[in-house]
Design a protein around this motif. Structure first.
Motif, PDB file in Angstrom:
ATOM      1  N   VAL A  66       0.901  -1.254  -0.038  1.00  0.00           N
ATOM      2  CA  VAL A  66      -0.158  -0.215  -0.058  1.00  0.00           C
ATOM      3  C   VAL A  66       0.918   1.232   0.029  1.00  0.00           C
ATOM      4  CG1 VAL A  66      -1.694   1.321   1.467  1.00  0.00           C
ATOM      5  CG2 VAL A  66      -1.924  -1.085   1.242  1.00  0.00           C
ATOM      6  N   ALA A  67       2.025   1.197   0.775  1.00  0.00           N
ATOM      7  CA  ALA A  67       3.172   2.346   0.827  1.00  0.00           C
ATOM      8  C   ALA A  67       3.389   2.659  -0.519  1.00  0.00           C
ATOM      9  CB  ALA A  67       3.795   2.018   1.919  1.00  0.00           C
ATOM     10  N   ILE A  68       3.809   1.575  -1.266  1.00  0.00           N
ATOM     11  CA  ILE A  68       4.540   1.596  -2.386  1.00  0.00           C
ATOM     12  C   ILE A  68       3.544   2.372  -3.640  1.00  0.00           C
ATOM     13  CG2 ILE A  68       5.685   0.283  -4.338  1.00  0.00           C
ATOM     14  CD1 ILE A  68       6.623  -1.492  -2.419  1.00  0.00           C
ATOM     15  N   VAL A  69       2.330   1.874  -3.574  1.00  0.00           N
ATOM     16  CA  VAL A  69       1.371   2.191  -4.347  1.00  0.00           C
ATOM     17  C   VAL A  69       1.116   4.021  -4.175  1.00  0.00           C
ATOM     18  CG1 VAL A  69      -1.095   2.062  -5.113  1.00  0.00           C
ATOM     19  CG2 VAL A  69       0.271  -0.027  -5.141  1.00  0.00           C
ATOM     20  N   LEU A  70       0.797   4.015  -2.730  1.00  0.00           N
ATOM     21  CA  LEU A  70       0.487   5.496  -2.673  1.00  0.00           C
ATOM     22  C   LEU A  70       1.726   6.690  -3.004  1.00  0.00           C
ATOM     23  CD1 LEU A  70      -1.652   4.935   0.675  1.00  0.00           C
ATOM     24  CD2 LEU A  70      -2.560   5.612  -1.592  1.00  0.00           C
ATOM     25  N   ALA A  71       2.808   5.990  -2.683  1.00  0.00           N
ATOM     26  CA  ALA A  71       3.916   6.885  -2.919  1.00  0.00           C
ATOM     27  C   ALA A  71       4.269   6.980  -4.448  1.00  0.00           C
ATOM     28  CB  ALA A  71       5.097   6.044  -2.234  1.00  0.00           C
ATOM     29  N   ALA A  72       3.850   5.844  -5.198  1.00  0.00           N
ATOM     30  CA  ALA A  72       3.991   6.158  -6.709  1.00  0.00           C
ATOM     31  C   ALA A  72       3.009   6.933  -7.413  1.00  0.00           C
ATOM     32  CB  ALA A  72       4.054   4.717  -7.472  1.00  0.00           C
ATOM     33  N   VAL A  73       1.818   6.870  -6.765  1.00  0.00           N
ATOM     34  CA  VAL A  73       0.807   7.605  -7.278  1.00  0.00           C
ATOM     35  C   VAL A  73       1.007   9.165  -6.806  1.00  0.00           C
ATOM     36  CG1 VAL A  73      -1.803   8.306  -6.977  1.00  0.00           C
ATOM     37  CG2 VAL A  73      -0.937   6.026  -7.334  1.00  0.00           C
ATOM     38  N   ASN A  74       1.378   9.444  -5.740  1.00  0.00           N
ATOM     39  CA  ASN A  74       1.858  10.852  -5.292  1.00  0.00           C
ATOM     40  C   ASN A  74       2.883  11.386  -6.020  1.00  0.00           C
ATOM     41  OD1 ASN A  74       1.446  13.167  -3.610  1.00  0.00           O
ATOM     42  ND2 ASN A  74       2.459  12.138  -2.013  1.00  0.00           N
ATOM     43  N   MET A  75       3.890  10.668  -6.328  1.00  0.00           N
ATOM     44  CA  MET A  75       5.077  11.127  -6.957  1.00  0.00           C
ATOM     45  C   MET A  75       4.873  11.500  -8.476  1.00  0.00           C
ATOM     46  SD  MET A  75       8.904   9.406  -7.435  1.00  0.00           S
ATOM     47  CE  MET A  75       8.210   8.146  -8.493  1.00  0.00           C
ATOM     48  N   VAL A  76       4.164  10.429  -9.107  1.00  0.00           N
ATOM     49  CA  VAL A  76       3.730  10.887 -10.490  1.00  0.00           C
ATOM     50  C   VAL A  76       2.574  11.977 -10.703  1.00  0.00           C
ATOM     51  CG1 VAL A  76       2.563   9.779 -12.524  1.00  0.00           C
ATOM     52  CG2 VAL A  76       4.135   8.375 -11.192  1.00  0.00           C
ATOM     53  N   GLY A  77       1.720  11.909  -9.853  1.00  0.00           N
ATOM     54  CA  GLY A  77       0.614  13.145  -9.839  1.00  0.00           C
ATOM     55  C   GLY A  77       1.421  14.221  -9.497  1.00  0.00           C
ATOM     56  N   GLY A  78       2.463  14.376  -8.653  1.00  0.00           N
ATOM     57  CA  GLY A  78       3.000  15.612  -8.363  1.00  0.00           C
ATOM     58  C   GLY A  78       3.923  16.039  -9.654  1.00  0.00           C
ATOM     59  N   PHE A  79       4.517  15.422 -10.212  1.00  0.00           N
ATOM     60  CA  PHE A  79       5.300  15.618 -11.328  1.00  0.00           C
ATOM     61  C   PHE A  79       4.272  16.045 -12.481  1.00  0.00           C
ATOM     62  CE2 PHE A  79       8.910  13.218  -9.985  1.00  0.00           C
ATOM     63  CZ  PHE A  79       9.900  14.148  -9.784  1.00  0.00           C
ATOM     64  N   LEU A  80       3.279  15.387 -12.653  1.00  0.00           N
ATOM     65  CA  LEU A  80       2.191  15.870 -13.598  1.00  0.00           C
ATOM     66  C   LEU A  80       1.669  17.396 -13.393  1.00  0.00           C
ATOM     67  CD1 LEU A  80       0.268  12.475 -14.430  1.00  0.00           C
ATOM     68  CD2 LEU A  80       2.051  13.556 -15.966  1.00  0.00           C
ATOM     69  N   VAL A  81       1.460  17.407 -12.137  1.00  0.00           N
ATOM     70  CA  VAL A  81       0.735  18.724 -11.765  1.00  0.00           C
ATOM     71  C   VAL A  81       1.960  19.856 -11.829  1.00  0.00           C
ATOM     72  CG1 VAL A  81       0.008  20.107  -9.776  1.00  0.00           C
ATOM     73  CG2 VAL A  81      -1.009  18.042 -10.331  1.00  0.00           C
ATOM     74  N   THR A  82       3.122  19.541 -11.653  1.00  0.00           N
ATOM     75  CA  THR A  82       4.150  20.356 -11.592  1.00  0.00           C
ATOM     76  C   THR A  82       4.442  20.892 -13.143  1.00  0.00           C
ATOM     77  OG1 THR A  82       5.148  19.643  -9.653  1.00  0.00           O
ATOM     78  CG2 THR A  82       6.669  20.929 -11.044  1.00  0.00           C
ATOM     79  N   ASP A  83       4.378  19.811 -14.095  1.00  0.00           N
ATOM     80  CA  ASP A  83       4.441  19.884 -15.345  1.00  0.00           C
ATOM     81  C   ASP A  83       3.669  20.978 -16.152  1.00  0.00           C
ATOM     82  OD1 ASP A  83       6.064  19.569 -17.876  1.00  0.00           O
ATOM     83  OD2 ASP A  83       4.129  18.376 -18.544  1.00  0.00           O
ATOM     84  N   ARG A  84       2.332  20.869 -15.598  1.00  0.00           N
ATOM     85  CA  ARG A  84       1.177  21.346 -16.013  1.00  0.00           C
ATOM     86  C   ARG A  84       1.255  22.963 -15.473  1.00  0.00           C
ATOM     87  NH1 ARG A  84      -5.215  19.855 -15.751  1.00  0.00           N
ATOM     88  NH2 ARG A  84      -5.890  21.736 -17.198  1.00  0.00           N
ATOM     89  N   MET A  85       1.783  22.993 -14.248  1.00  0.00           N
ATOM     90  CA  MET A  85       1.943  24.464 -13.792  1.00  0.00           C
ATOM     91  C   MET A  85       2.800  25.080 -14.526  1.00  0.00           C
ATOM     92  SD  MET A  85       1.537  23.914  -9.806  1.00  0.00           S
ATOM     93  CE  MET A  85       1.949  25.636  -9.161  1.00  0.00           C
ATOM     94  N   LEU A  86       4.041  24.635 -14.934  1.00  0.00           N
ATOM     95  CA  LEU A  86       5.199  25.127 -15.804  1.00  0.00           C
ATOM     96  C   LEU A  86       4.601  25.416 -17.093  1.00  0.00           C
ATOM     97  CD1 LEU A  86       8.192  23.114 -14.221  1.00  0.00           C
ATOM     98  CD2 LEU A  86       7.439  25.574 -13.980  1.00  0.00           C
ATOM     99  N   GLN A  87       3.805  24.724 -17.610  1.00  0.00           N
ATOM    100  CA  GLN A  87       3.330  25.011 -18.949  1.00  0.00           C
ATOM    101  C   GLN A  87       2.354  26.302 -19.165  1.00  0.00           C
ATOM    102  OE1 GLN A  87       4.383  23.504 -21.788  1.00  0.00           O
ATOM    103  NE2 GLN A  87       5.347  22.298 -20.557  1.00  0.00           N
ATOM    104  N   MET A  88       2.084  26.598 -17.842  1.00  0.00           N
ATOM    105  CA  MET A  88       1.542  28.086 -18.063  1.00  0.00           C
ATOM    106  C   MET A  88       2.247  29.181 -18.072  1.00  0.00           C
ATOM    107  SD  MET A  88      -1.114  27.438 -14.824  1.00  0.00           S
ATOM    108  CE  MET A  88      -0.534  28.809 -13.905  1.00  0.00           C
ATOM    109  N   PHE A  89       3.417  29.037 -18.051  1.00  0.00           N
ATOM    110  CA  PHE A  89       4.640  30.085 -18.148  1.00  0.00           C
ATOM    111  C   PHE A  89       5.287  30.106 -19.656  1.00  0.00           C
ATOM    112  CE2 PHE A  89       4.176  29.369 -13.647  1.00  0.00           C
ATOM    113  CZ  PHE A  89       3.740  30.607 -13.367  1.00  0.00           C
ATOM    114  N   VAL A  90       4.952  29.032 -20.457  1.00  0.00           N
ATOM    115  CA  VAL A  90       5.548  28.902 -21.759  1.00  0.00           C
ATOM    116  C   VAL A  90       4.942  29.843 -22.736  1.00  0.00           C
ATOM    117  CG1 VAL A  90       6.309  27.174 -23.503  1.00  0.00           C
ATOM    118  CG2 VAL A  90       6.087  26.605 -21.205  1.00  0.00           C
TER     119      VAL A  90
END
Length: 105
Positions: A66-90
Motif C-alpha cells: 500500500v505504501a509503494i502504491v500510494l508513494a508512486a501515485v503521489n510522486m507521478v501525480g506531483g510531477f504531472l501537476v508541476t509540469d502542467r503548472m510550468l506549461q502556464m509560463f511557456v
C-alpha cells in the motif's frame, strides 16, 4: 508509556506541524516546493520498496505494498501537476498561416 501511543502522538503532532507549515507558503513558491517534494517522494518510494522487499511478515508486506502504491501515485501525480503548472509560463508560438487558407480575403 506504551510505544504505540508515543508513535501515534508523534504522528499527530507532525500532521499539525505540516499543515501549519504548508498553509503559510505563498503561491509563488508552490511550484518549486512541489518539485522538491516530488524528489523526496522518490526517496520514500525507494525506501518503501527496500523495506517491503526485506520482510517475511504478511501484514508488513501488505502495508508495504500500500505504501509503494500510494508513494508512486503521489510522486507521478506531483510531477504531472508541476509540469502542467510550468506549461502556464511557456509562451505560445504564433500560428503560421498556409497559402490559400482564405485569410487574405
Amino acid at each position: 508509556m506504551d510505544e504505540g501511543v508515543v508513535w501515534l502522538t508523534i504522528f499527530i503532532l507532525s500532521v499539525f506541524v505540516g499543515i501549519e507549515v504548508i498553509s503559510k507558503v505563498s503561491s509563488t513558491l508552490h511550484t518549486p516546493l512541489m518539485s522538491g517534494a516530488n524528489a523526496i517522494h522518490g526517496v520514500i518510494l525507494l525506501g518503501a520498496i527496500i523495506v517491503t522487499g526485506s520482510t517475511d511478515n504478511g501484514l508488513a508486506l501488505s502495508i508495504g505494498l500500500v505504501a509503494i502504491v500510494l508513494a508512486a501515485v503521489n510522486m507521478v501525480g506531483g510531477f504531472l501537476v508541476t509540469d502542467r503548472m510550468l506549461q502556464m509560463f511557456v509562451r505560445k508560438k504564433p500560428a503560421v498561416r498556409a497559402a490559400g487558407d482564405g485569410a487574405d480575403s
